[in-house]
Enzyme design. Structure first.
Site, PDB file in Angstrom:
ATOM      1  NE  ARG A 242       3.417  -1.939  -2.242  1.00 27.82           N
ATOM      2  CZ  ARG A 242       3.927  -3.177  -2.279  1.00 27.82           C
ATOM      3  NH1 ARG A 242       4.868  -3.487  -3.159  1.00 27.82           N
ATOM      4  NH2 ARG A 242       3.494  -4.104  -1.448  1.00 27.82           N
ATOM      5  CD  GLU A 271       1.451  -2.663  -8.927  1.00 28.73           C
ATOM      6  OE1 GLU A 271       2.550  -2.125  -9.119  1.00 28.73           O
ATOM      7  OE2 GLU A 271       1.316  -3.747  -8.331  1.00 28.73           O
ATOM      8  CG  HIS A 289       3.872  -6.263  -7.963  1.00 25.69           C
ATOM      9  ND1 HIS A 289       3.123  -5.310  -7.302  1.00 25.69           N
ATOM     10  CD2 HIS A 289       4.701  -6.783  -7.015  1.00 25.69           C
ATOM     11  CE1 HIS A 289       3.466  -5.260  -6.033  1.00 25.69           C
ATOM     12  NE2 HIS A 289       4.430  -6.148  -5.831  1.00 25.69           N
TER      13      HIS A 289
HETATM   14  C1  8YV Z   1       3.828  -9.302  -3.061  1.00 26.43           C
HETATM   15  C2  8YV Z   1       5.159  -7.210  -2.539  1.00 26.43           C
HETATM   16  O1  8YV Z   1       3.731 -10.261  -4.041  1.00 26.43           O
HETATM   17  O2  8YV Z   1       5.352  -8.221  -0.431  1.00 26.43           O
HETATM   18  C3  8YV Z   1       5.191  -7.199  -1.054  1.00 26.43           C
HETATM   19  O3  8YV Z   1       5.093  -6.103  -0.485  1.00 26.43           O
HETATM   20  O4  8YV Z   1       5.258  -6.230  -3.148  1.00 26.43           O
HETATM   21  C4  8YV Z   1       5.029  -8.456  -3.333  1.00 26.43           C
HETATM   22  O5  8YV Z   1       6.186  -9.177  -3.205  1.00 26.43           O
HETATM   23  C5  8YV Z   1       2.524  -8.590  -2.986  1.00 26.43           C
HETATM   24  O6  8YV Z   1       2.619  -7.321  -2.527  1.00 26.43           O
HETATM   25  C6  8YV Z   1       1.574  -9.376  -2.135  1.00 26.43           C
HETATM   26  O7  8YV Z   1       0.695  -8.578  -1.380  1.00 26.43           O
END
Ligand code: 8YV
Length: 323
Positions: A242, A271, A289
């Site tokens: 993150r 982001e 992302h």
């Molecule tokens: C997702 C991600 O695409 O799963 C997660 O925590 O960071 C990503 O792979 C996105 O967050 C979907 O909510």
């Protein structure tokens, strides 16, 4: 019997949307734009289940309703630090996520970023597309070897372990790990990995540092200027976790003054807004992302949400309940 009402806050893969439409009284957000806090509040009073993603900022403002109709937030994604869990609990709302099914793809992307930044693949692509490549020469875009180097994995959960597998078996890397709780010796042994007691002790050992811890307030700016200074001057920092885990301003300083070798980011503090200083840094690779962005992972994430929902509405404990 009436089907539960469900709101899906973004567009999902077709196959998953089709099953949702079959199983529930479902509303899709056809615009595919993130909901505002006001829209989210309204949704909380209307639907039995909301299916959010990382782009829904479900903080105190979005959850500020006198009484919620919603009984479950079935998050599409493993990370759920965009949800104010404590506030959701005050409404008695359950929360689920989608672990496991995206671990391999996210680890693949971390490996991609490691290779891209060390081998200067981003720079090379930018140069070639700009029409600026004037041919092969021995000193052109010379990068750093990845195979056999020391990789520090911060957070040894599912994704961290998948990265260790790739790096150890595929690239013969030496793995060191920082993790809040002790890692089982047999798990470390599988990758010939060593757990290091503190992050401060881990950083100076690494040629590559890859972040795989949760985001949220607890880990905010965990990689700050002091910790960047603990990294080797030619080491690389990779983030598929993150954005808030890194102090981005401190990182831009480290990249501009070349106190580290480079960085590769898939996630950002604010982001999709990107600090323009980051774009000035040649020794930085940036992706929008994409960690779980494969057909396989995105469909599996959707079907995992469906599993959690059907368990919940059948009165069973959803396998991925996190709150
Ligand atoms: C997702 C991600 O695409 O799963 C997660 O925590 O960071 C990503 O792979 C996105 O967050 C979907 O909510």
């Amino acid at each position: 019997m009436l089907k539960p009402t469900v709101l899906v806050t973004r567009r999902w893969p077709e196959a998953v949307e089709a099953r949702l439409a079959n199983d529930y009284d479902v509303e899709f957000n056809r615009s595919d734009r993130p909901l505002t806090p006001a829209q989210f509040r309204e949704a909380l009073t209307k639907y039995d289940a909301l299916l959010p993603t990382v782009t829904d900022k479900i903080g105190p403002e979005a959850l500020d309703v006198p009484k919620a109709q919603t009984k479950i937030l079935a998050n599409y994604g493993v990370g759920y630090t965009h949800i104010d869990v404590e506030k959701a609990k005050t409404h008695g709302i359950a929360i689920t996520n989608t672990p496991d099914v995206l671990s391999e793809c996210t680890a693949d992307l971390a490996m991609t970023l490691m290779l891209m930044v060390a081998r200067r693949a981003g720079e090379g692509e930018r140069e070639l597309r700009a029409g600026a490549w004037d041919g092969w020469r021995p000193t052109h875009l010379v990068g750093t070897k990845v195979s056999g180097k020391v990789l520090g994995i911060v957070g040894f959960g599912r994704i961290g372990q998948e990265l260790a597998k790739r790096a150890h078996f595929g690239f013969d890397m030496q793995i060191v790990v920082f993790n809040r709780s002790p890692v089982a010796p047999e798990l470390l042994a599988r990758y010939n990995a060593r757990q290091i007691a503190t992050l401060d002790d881990l950083l100076p050992l690494c040629d590559f540092v890859s972040l795989h811890c949760p985001g949220g307030a607890g880990n905010a700016k965990m990689i700050n200027s002091r910790r960047l200074d603990l990294m080797k001057p030619d080491a690389y920092l990779i983030n598929t976790a993150r954005g808030e885990v890194i102090d981005e301003f401190a990182l831009t300083q480290a990249l501009m003054f070349e106190t580290i070798g480079g960085a590769a980011l898939d996630v950002f503090e604010r982001e999709p807004s990107i600090n323009p200083m980051l774009a000035q840094c040649d020794n930085l690779v940036m992706l929008p992302h994409l960690g779980s962005a494969t057909t396989e992972a995105r469909e599996a994430m959707g079907f995992r949400v469906l599993d959690n929902l059907s368990d919940f509405f059948d009165g069973k404990a959803p396998r991925d309940r996190v709150a």
